[in-house]
Design a protein around this motif. Structure first.
Motif: not given
Length: 406
Positions: A1-30
């Protein structure tokens, strides 16, 4: 199971992927992909490296007394074929009428198929039951993103008995209570013939052994053994209406536990009665009474039948209650048995009568009991005396009597 730190990392990763895909920012996608990859790696790590450990729990002592500090020792066995990573043990500790807490123990890496030990102290402050477990192991990845729990050991229950003082056992003729017991013993009649002695002023003429006196130059008097205290009936009034408050009730528990412990240590035949039909007899009454008092709660249930005790010889009926005006005292003291001397122990009022004791504090319980038993008597002397004579529990005193010669 994920810790609180792990949950934050997962949410941040998904958010970065979505924003990077929407605005074409490759750095956020990475960055998002990196966060999610770290989460996946952490989950795989804790899944593969969770130790295969079982444990055995040893509690010292098994029965604690309120105020004692016990110890819980854990014997751990690692069943894995590779060296474990560092992990943490979690032990839930639940107490009667108290918030639950936990013990946390760090365990260094264990070699394959090896054993290790761990332990922690278990302080106690009040009587009751302490529930231990289940014991689980926790392993985390180096970044603290994921963790995994595994069971190590089941549950155990520790009994915390109430505090108990070793009270003096009354001896015939010593102190107000001992003198009353002596009068009861004489009223019940003489025991076996003991010896002859010279006549002294105050002896009854009918106690003279005329045949032996005819062969002697002085008058000889027959003496018979008077059996000492042999049994005790302890009645604990558990009705909260008999006490001023909860603290008074707890002092009553301590008094009842002290009596049961002292009677058992002295080898007296003991019976313990309290509300709700609890009537303990037979061997190991003291041990069972302490276990009962560890869990007892106030109740308005009646005593049940307080019939005459079938035991033989001189005995005590000790009633522990808040006040001699309580219904519990009236019920217990109404037992009609000429062989029993009734002793009240009250937790809310001063001693009543020449053989009463009070327990408004624990110190007063000890001092007032010593006052009615007389200084110089005690459990150790009582036990030693009947070990030496081989008699049944209870001292033997000699007294002149008018019974026939042997």
């Amino acid at each position: 199971m994920l810790t609180r730190q792990g949950i934050v990392a997962a949410v941040a990763g998904v958010a970065a992927l979505v924003i990077g895909r929407m605005f074409g920012v490759i750095e956020l996608f990475v960055i998002g992909a990196g966060f999610l990859a770290a989460v996946v790696v952490a989950l795989v790590f804790v899944s593969l490296r969770a130790p295969s450990v079982t444990g055995t729990r040893w509690i010292h002592p098994k029965v604690l007394v309120a105020g004692d500090v016990g110890r819980v020792d854990l014997q751990l066995t690692h069943h894995g074929v590779v060296r474990s990573t560092r992990f943490t043990l979690h032990e839930r500790i639940g107490r009667t009428h108290a918030p639950e807490n936990a013990a946390r123990l760090g365990v260094e890496p264990m070699a394959a198929r090896s054993q290790a030990g761990a332990g922690y102290r278990l302080p106690t402050s009040t009587r009751g039951l302490v529930h231990l477990g289940p014991l689980t192991s926790e392993v985390r990845d180096p970044l603290g993103i994921a963790r995994r729990f595994r069971p190590v050991a089941g549950t155990d229950t520790v009994t915390v008995a109430p505090r108990a003082h070793l009270l003096d056992i009354p001896t015939l003729g010593s102190g107000p209570l001992g003198r009353q017991l002596m009068a009861t013993a004489r009223r019940l009649g003489p025991g076996e013939f003991h010896s002859l002695r010279e006549y002294a002023d105050g002896d009854e003429p009918r106690s003279i052994h005329w045949r032996a006196s005819a062969r002697s130059e002085t008058l000889l008097v027959k003496e018979y053994a008077v059996e000492g205290l042999r049994r005790v009936l302890i009645v604990f009034d558990a009705d909260l209406a008999s006490y001023a408050d909860a603290a008074s009730f707890e002092r009553g528990v301590t008094a009842a536990a002290s009596l049961a412990k002292s009677a058992g240590a002295a080898g007296l035949t003991t019976r313990f009665v309290t509300n709700g039909g609890n009537d303990l007899r037979g061997p190991d009454v003291a041990e069972h009474a302490l276990a009962l008092l560890a869990e007892i709660q106030p109740t308005s249930a009646p005593f049940g039948q307080l019939d005459r005790d079938p035991g033989e010889g001189v005995g005590l009926l000790v009633v522990v209650t808040g006040t001699t005006r309580s219904a519990g005292w009236r019920a217990a003291s109404s037992v009609v048995d000429p062989t029993l001397t009734v002793v009240p122990i009250t937790t809310d009022e001063a001693p009543r009568g020449p053989v009463g004791a009070a327990a408004r504090t624990e110190a007063e319980l000890v001092s007032s009991w010593r006052a009615i038993t007389g200084r110089g008597s005690g459990v150790a002397a009582h036990r030693k005396r009947h070990e030496t004579t081989g008699a049944v529990p209870g001292e033997q005193f000699t007294a002149p009597t008018s019974s026939g010669a042997p």
